[in-house]
Design a protein around this motif. Structure first.
Motif, PDB file in Angstrom:
ATOM      1  N   LEU A 158     -70.616 -36.710 -38.570  1.00  0.00           N
ATOM      2  CA  LEU A 158     -70.091 -37.121 -39.874  1.00  0.00           C
ATOM      3  C   LEU A 158     -70.024 -35.939 -40.835  1.00  0.00           C
ATOM      4  N   LEU A 159     -71.072 -35.130 -40.859  1.00  0.00           N
ATOM      5  CA  LEU A 159     -71.077 -33.951 -41.729  1.00  0.00           C
ATOM      6  C   LEU A 159     -69.981 -32.978 -41.301  1.00  0.00           C
ATOM      7  N   ASP A 160     -69.823 -32.751 -39.996  1.00  0.00           N
ATOM      8  CA  ASP A 160     -68.768 -31.860 -39.503  1.00  0.00           C
ATOM      9  C   ASP A 160     -67.382 -32.357 -39.921  1.00  0.00           C
TER      10      ASP A 160
ATOM     11  N   ALA B 273     -60.464 -41.142 -37.735  1.00  0.00           N
ATOM     12  CA  ALA B 273     -59.123 -41.692 -37.972  1.00  0.00           C
ATOM     13  C   ALA B 273     -58.578 -41.217 -39.312  1.00  0.00           C
ATOM     14  N   LEU B 274     -59.420 -41.193 -40.330  1.00  0.00           N
ATOM     15  CA  LEU B 274     -58.992 -40.724 -41.654  1.00  0.00           C
ATOM     16  C   LEU B 274     -58.611 -39.248 -41.616  1.00  0.00           C
ATOM     17  N   LYS B 275     -59.398 -38.445 -40.911  1.00  0.00           N
ATOM     18  CA  LYS B 275     -59.089 -37.021 -40.784  1.00  0.00           C
ATOM     19  C   LYS B 275     -57.749 -36.840 -40.071  1.00  0.00           C
ATOM     20  N   ALA B 276     -57.536 -37.569 -38.977  1.00  0.00           N
ATOM     21  CA  ALA B 276     -56.277 -37.468 -38.226  1.00  0.00           C
ATOM     22  C   ALA B 276     -55.099 -37.894 -39.100  1.00  0.00           C
ATOM     23  N   GLU B 277     -55.301 -38.925 -39.890  1.00  0.00           N
ATOM     24  CA  GLU B 277     -54.247 -39.423 -40.781  1.00  0.00           C
ATOM     25  C   GLU B 277     -53.881 -38.389 -41.844  1.00  0.00           C
TER      26      GLU B 277
ATOM     27  N   PRO C 122     -63.793 -42.641 -55.655  1.00  0.00           N
ATOM     28  CA  PRO C 122     -63.182 -42.157 -54.411  1.00  0.00           C
ATOM     29  C   PRO C 122     -62.202 -43.182 -53.850  1.00  0.00           C
ATOM     30  N   ASP C 123     -61.215 -42.699 -53.109  1.00  0.00           N
ATOM     31  CA  ASP C 123     -60.258 -43.589 -52.458  1.00  0.00           C
ATOM     32  C   ASP C 123     -60.890 -44.300 -51.267  1.00  0.00           C
ATOM     33  N   THR C 124     -61.811 -43.619 -50.604  1.00  0.00           N
ATOM     34  CA  THR C 124     -62.464 -44.184 -49.415  1.00  0.00           C
ATOM     35  C   THR C 124     -63.947 -43.879 -49.455  1.00  0.00           C
ATOM     36  N   LYS C 125     -64.759 -44.879 -49.114  1.00  0.00           N
ATOM     37  CA  LYS C 125     -66.198 -44.696 -48.938  1.00  0.00           C
ATOM     38  C   LYS C 125     -66.554 -45.197 -47.546  1.00  0.00           C
TER      39      LYS C 125
ATOM     40  N   ARG D 160     -65.951 -43.113 -36.123  1.00  0.00           N
ATOM     41  CA  ARG D 160     -64.580 -43.499 -35.745  1.00  0.00           C
ATOM     42  C   ARG D 160     -63.685 -43.603 -36.986  1.00  0.00           C
ATOM     43  N   CYS D 161     -64.195 -44.203 -38.050  1.00  0.00           N
ATOM     44  CA  CYS D 161     -63.403 -44.338 -39.288  1.00  0.00           C
ATOM     45  C   CYS D 161     -63.055 -42.975 -39.863  1.00  0.00           C
ATOM     46  N   LEU D 162     -64.019 -42.066 -39.906  1.00  0.00           N
ATOM     47  CA  LEU D 162     -63.770 -40.758 -40.484  1.00  0.00           C
ATOM     48  C   LEU D 162     -62.855 -39.925 -39.591  1.00  0.00           C
TER      49      LEU D 162
END
Length: 108
Positions: free
Chosen positions: A20-22, A93-97, A70-73, A89-91
């Motif tokens: 998550l930190l990465d 997907a958000l990074k890929a998006e 923030p837009d996302t938490k 998984r959520c982060l």
């Protein structure tokens, strides 16, 4: 046997927290990231609260601005491997998006 399984589970949770930190660092970089400096680049915050056992990542999609939510938490208890896996998984997907939208770029 129980100690070995407990240590293995602990290592898995620590690895997920590190992931998550990465991911937050991948989105944010290490430079100052407020909107007045970087424009519309996304800004990520990583919060670890050891006293209650949870982590939170906050994403400001168009850069950080004072007094804006923030837009996302994305948050998870640190003792729940399932919650941590879901947060990863959520982060991811958000990074890929944000990368496919061209928003994640090098900090100035």
């Amino acid at each position: 046997m129980r100690d070995r399984l407990r240590k293995k589970a602990e290592k898995r949770k620590r690895d997920q927290i590190h992931r998550l930190l990465d991911l937050a660092l991948d989105i944010n970089g290490l430079e100052k990231r407020k909107q007045s400096v970087t424009g519309d680049l996304p800004t990520a915050f990583f919060v670890f609260s050891g006293h209650v056992g949870w982590v939170e990542v906050q994403i400001f999609s168009n850069g950080w601005i004072s007094d804006k939510d923030p837009d996302t938490k994305i948050w998870s208890h640190t003792y729940s491997s399932g919650e941590l896996a879901y947060a990863v998984r959520c982060l991811e997907a958000l990074k890929a998006e944000t990368q496919t939208g061209g928003a994640v770029r090098e900090s100035r």
